[in-house]
Design a protein around this motif. Structure first.
Motif, short mmCIF file in Angstrom:
data_model
loop_
_atom_site.label_atom_id
_atom_site.label_comp_id
_atom_site.label_asym_id
_atom_site.label_seq_id
_atom_site.Cartn_x
_atom_site.Cartn_y
_atom_site.Cartn_z
N LEU A 182 -38.77 6.79 -52.90
CA LEU A 182 -37.49 7.15 -52.27
C LEU A 182 -37.71 7.52 -50.81
O LEU A 182 -36.97 7.06 -49.92
N GLU A 183 -38.74 8.32 -50.55
CA GLU A 183 -39.04 8.70 -49.17
C GLU A 183 -39.40 7.47 -48.33
O GLU A 183 -38.96 7.33 -47.18
N ALA A 184 -40.19 6.55 -48.91
CA ALA A 184 -40.59 5.34 -48.18
C ALA A 184 -39.36 4.49 -47.86
O ALA A 184 -39.23 3.96 -46.74
N HIS A 185 -38.46 4.34 -48.80
CA HIS A 185 -37.23 3.58 -48.56
C HIS A 185 -36.35 4.23 -47.49
O HIS A 185 -35.80 3.54 -46.62
N GLU A 186 -36.24 5.54 -47.55
CA GLU A 186 -35.43 6.25 -46.56
C GLU A 186 -36.02 6.06 -45.16
O GLU A 186 -35.29 5.79 -44.20
N ARG A 187 -37.33 6.17 -45.05
CA ARG A 187 -37.98 5.99 -43.75
C ARG A 187 -37.81 4.57 -43.23
O ARG A 187 -37.52 4.36 -42.05
N ALA A 188 -37.96 3.59 -44.12
CA ALA A 188 -37.82 2.20 -43.70
C ALA A 188 -36.40 1.92 -43.21
O ALA A 188 -36.21 1.19 -42.23
N ALA A 189 -35.41 2.50 -43.88
CA ALA A 189 -34.02 2.30 -43.47
C ALA A 189 -33.75 2.90 -42.10
O ALA A 189 -32.96 2.36 -41.32
N GLU A 190 -34.41 4.01 -41.81
CA GLU A 190 -34.17 4.71 -40.54
C GLU A 190 -34.98 4.13 -39.37
O GLU A 190 -34.51 4.07 -38.24
N GLU A 191 -36.21 3.69 -39.66
CA GLU A 191 -37.15 3.36 -38.59
C GLU A 191 -37.29 1.87 -38.29
O GLU A 191 -37.74 1.50 -37.20
N LEU A 192 -36.95 1.01 -39.26
CA LEU A 192 -37.25 -0.42 -39.10
C LEU A 192 -36.00 -1.27 -39.18
O LEU A 192 -35.08 -0.99 -39.96
N ALA A 193 -36.01 -2.36 -38.41
CA ALA A 193 -34.91 -3.32 -38.47
C ALA A 193 -35.24 -4.43 -39.46
O ALA A 193 -34.36 -5.13 -39.95
N VAL A 194 -36.54 -4.62 -39.78
CA VAL A 194 -36.96 -5.68 -40.69
C VAL A 194 -36.50 -5.38 -42.11
O VAL A 194 -36.39 -4.22 -42.52
N ASP A 195 -36.22 -6.45 -42.88
CA ASP A 195 -35.82 -6.30 -44.27
C ASP A 195 -36.97 -6.74 -45.16
O ASP A 195 -37.39 -7.89 -45.13
N PHE A 196 -37.51 -5.82 -45.95
CA PHE A 196 -38.62 -6.14 -46.84
C PHE A 196 -38.11 -6.94 -48.04
O PHE A 196 -37.01 -6.71 -48.53
N THR A 197 -38.94 -7.86 -48.52
CA THR A 197 -38.52 -8.72 -49.63
C THR A 197 -38.76 -8.09 -50.99
O THR A 197 -38.20 -8.53 -51.99
N ASP A 198 -39.63 -7.09 -51.06
CA ASP A 198 -39.81 -6.39 -52.33
C ASP A 198 -40.23 -4.95 -52.05
O ASP A 198 -40.53 -4.57 -50.91
N ASP A 199 -40.23 -4.14 -53.10
CA ASP A 199 -40.46 -2.71 -52.93
C ASP A 199 -41.93 -2.39 -52.76
O ASP A 199 -42.28 -1.40 -52.12
N ALA A 200 -42.81 -3.23 -53.31
CA ALA A 200 -44.24 -3.03 -53.09
C ALA A 200 -44.57 -3.16 -51.61
O ALA A 200 -45.45 -2.46 -51.09
N SER A 201 -43.87 -4.05 -50.90
CA SER A 201 -44.10 -4.20 -49.46
C SER A 201 -43.74 -2.92 -48.71
O SER A 201 -44.43 -2.53 -47.76
N ILE A 202 -42.67 -2.26 -49.13
CA ILE A 202 -42.30 -0.99 -48.50
C ILE A 202 -43.36 0.07 -48.79
O ILE A 202 -43.73 0.85 -47.90
N ALA A 203 -43.87 0.07 -50.03
CA ALA A 203 -44.92 1.02 -50.38
C ALA A 203 -46.17 0.78 -49.53
O ALA A 203 -46.79 1.73 -49.03
N GLU A 204 -46.53 -0.49 -49.35
CA GLU A 204 -47.69 -0.82 -48.51
C GLU A 204 -47.47 -0.34 -47.08
O GLU A 204 -48.37 0.25 -46.47
N TRP A 205 -46.27 -0.59 -46.55
CA TRP A 205 -45.95 -0.16 -45.18
C TRP A 205 -46.05 1.35 -45.05
O TRP A 205 -46.51 1.87 -44.02
N ALA A 206 -45.66 2.06 -46.09
CA ALA A 206 -45.67 3.52 -46.06
C ALA A 206 -47.05 4.10 -46.34
O ALA A 206 -47.22 5.33 -46.32
#
Length: 402
Positions: A182-206
């Motif tokens: 949830l924290e990783a998703h919230e950060r991605a929504a606030e900080e990045l313009a890119v759209d991740f294709t899956d949730d593991a990618s967001i976890a990797e980014w975080a």
């Protein structure tokens, strides 16, 4: 999250897409197309509603699909356990809405599932749940890539062949520690313009370590019209399931020692079982029973006693290998039954631990695992305490036939 614990896992089922590649249909987007007489999303949700570990379930839909989802789930017995959530402009935004919908629930973990993967099964969910229970922050079901992969240049000419040894095809449910994703998703929504294709990618980014777990060959994502047609054919054929039963028998000699290993459980005793591995007659018999359901030979074909690498090896390795062969052949393990024949030691006090071990190794529910024991009434080599024997039966369902 062992069998019998009350802790549950939150579920987010993402069903907000339009699915243009599946073509137009009067039934609506592909998650509402009918396969086997029911909407795709109905099949996906049924698996999670029937899984004992499922906690709150958030179904994320397109704003225009309220009537479609209500009709799709109208006859589900546990319909009231679903929370319908409106999705966003992208999959990433839709998942975040689903995660936020679970904030008021007492959950430690969450699974995020594509709504158009209707053949996800409890066996896969159990494999993932065990990894979460072991402390993994992010777990990704995946299968090794079997096709040769080519990379092309902009003109469509092959530029190189990509080594596939370390390549995996990702599946869902991608599963996480709830607060972390949830924290990783919230950060991605606030900080990045890119759209991740899956949730593991967001976890990797975080910076969250993502651990792989074996996926399922049946857990396909319905993408194009042909996928939907094949899924419909598969479910219609399921009326005539291919149920196979395999039997296994093993015996090992007893000799002076400090204990025996049966069904993966060490029992102190004044004797031990003689063998190349740990001589677990129960798991050896069950390994043969599983291999028999798909004509894969016997334990000696896969783990010959002449091979020194198996000297003293735990027999769960053999049973895990047999279970993997069954799954790769398209089988679902439904039941495992073991009968031990021994004068001593007493099996009764250890029966529950043995069943739990079988459940863990095979990734099936505890009530599908049976362990029984009997003596040989002092008759024969067992009666003279010269050895212990085991008889095992395994039931496996394979893809239905027409």
């Amino acid at each position: 999250m062992e069998q019998g614990r009350s802790e549950t896992i939150g579920i987010v089922v993402v069903a907000a897409g339009r699915g243009e590649r599946a073509g137009a249909s009067v039934e609506g987007p592909k998650q509402y197309r009918r396969i086997g007489g029911k909407p795709v999303i109905w099949h996906t949700l049924t698996t999670f509603l029937d899984w004992p570990r499922s906690g709150p379930i958030a179904v994320v839909i397109h704003p225009d699909d309220r009537a479609l989802i209500e009709a799709a789930v109208a006859d589900l017995p546990k319909r009231d356990e679903l929370t319908i959530v409106t999705g966003g402009a992208t999959r990433q935004a839709s998942v975040l809405n689903g995660l936020r919908a679970l904030r008021d629930h007492d959950i430690d973990h969450v699974m995020i599932q594509d709504g158009v993967r209707p053949f996800v099964d409890a066996e896969l969910l159990e494999r993932i749940a065990r990894e979460l229970a072991a402390g993994k922050t992010a777990v990704l079901p995946a299968l090794p890539v079997s096709d040769t992969i080519k990379r092309a240049d902009t003109s469509g000419v092959v530029a190189m062949t990509v080594p596939r040894k370390a390549l995996f095809a990702a599946q869902t449910p991608q599963s996480f520690h709830y607060a972390a994703i949830l924290e990783a998703h919230e950060r991605a929504a606030e900080e990045l313009a890119v759209d991740f294709t899956d949730d593991a990618s967001i976890a990797e980014w975080a910076g969250l370590p993502v651990h792989l777990v074996e996926g399922s060959i049946d857990n396909i994502k319905l993408t194009v019209q042909r996928d939907i047609a094949m899924a419909d054919e598969k479910l219609k054929g399921a009326a005539l399931p291919d149920v196979r039963t395999g039997n296994g028998y093993d015996v090992h000699q007893l000799e002076p020692g400090d204990g025996v290993t049966l069904c993966g459980i060490f029992i102190p005793h004044d004797q031990r079982l003689k063998g190349h591995s740990d001589a677990d007659v129960a798991l050896h018999a069950l390994t043969d029973a599983l291999l028999a359901t798909c004509g894969a030979g016997d334990i000696g074909d896969h783990f010959p006693p002449s091979d020194m690498q198996w000297k003293g090896a735990p027999s769960r390795i053999f049973l895990e290998h047999a279970a993997k062969i069954v799954r790769e052949a398209g089988g679902t393990i439904m039941n495992a039954d073991i009968s031990l024949i021994a004068e001593a030691p007493k099996v009764g006090p250890h029966r529950q631990a043995m069943r739990e071990t079988l459940s863990d190794i095979l990734s099936i529910a505890l009530d599908r695992c049976s362990v029984k024991a009997t003596t040989n009434e002092t008759i024969g080599f067992v009666g003279r305490r010269e050895g212990i024997a085991a008889i095992a039966t395994a039931t496996v369902v394979f893809r239905g036939t027409d």
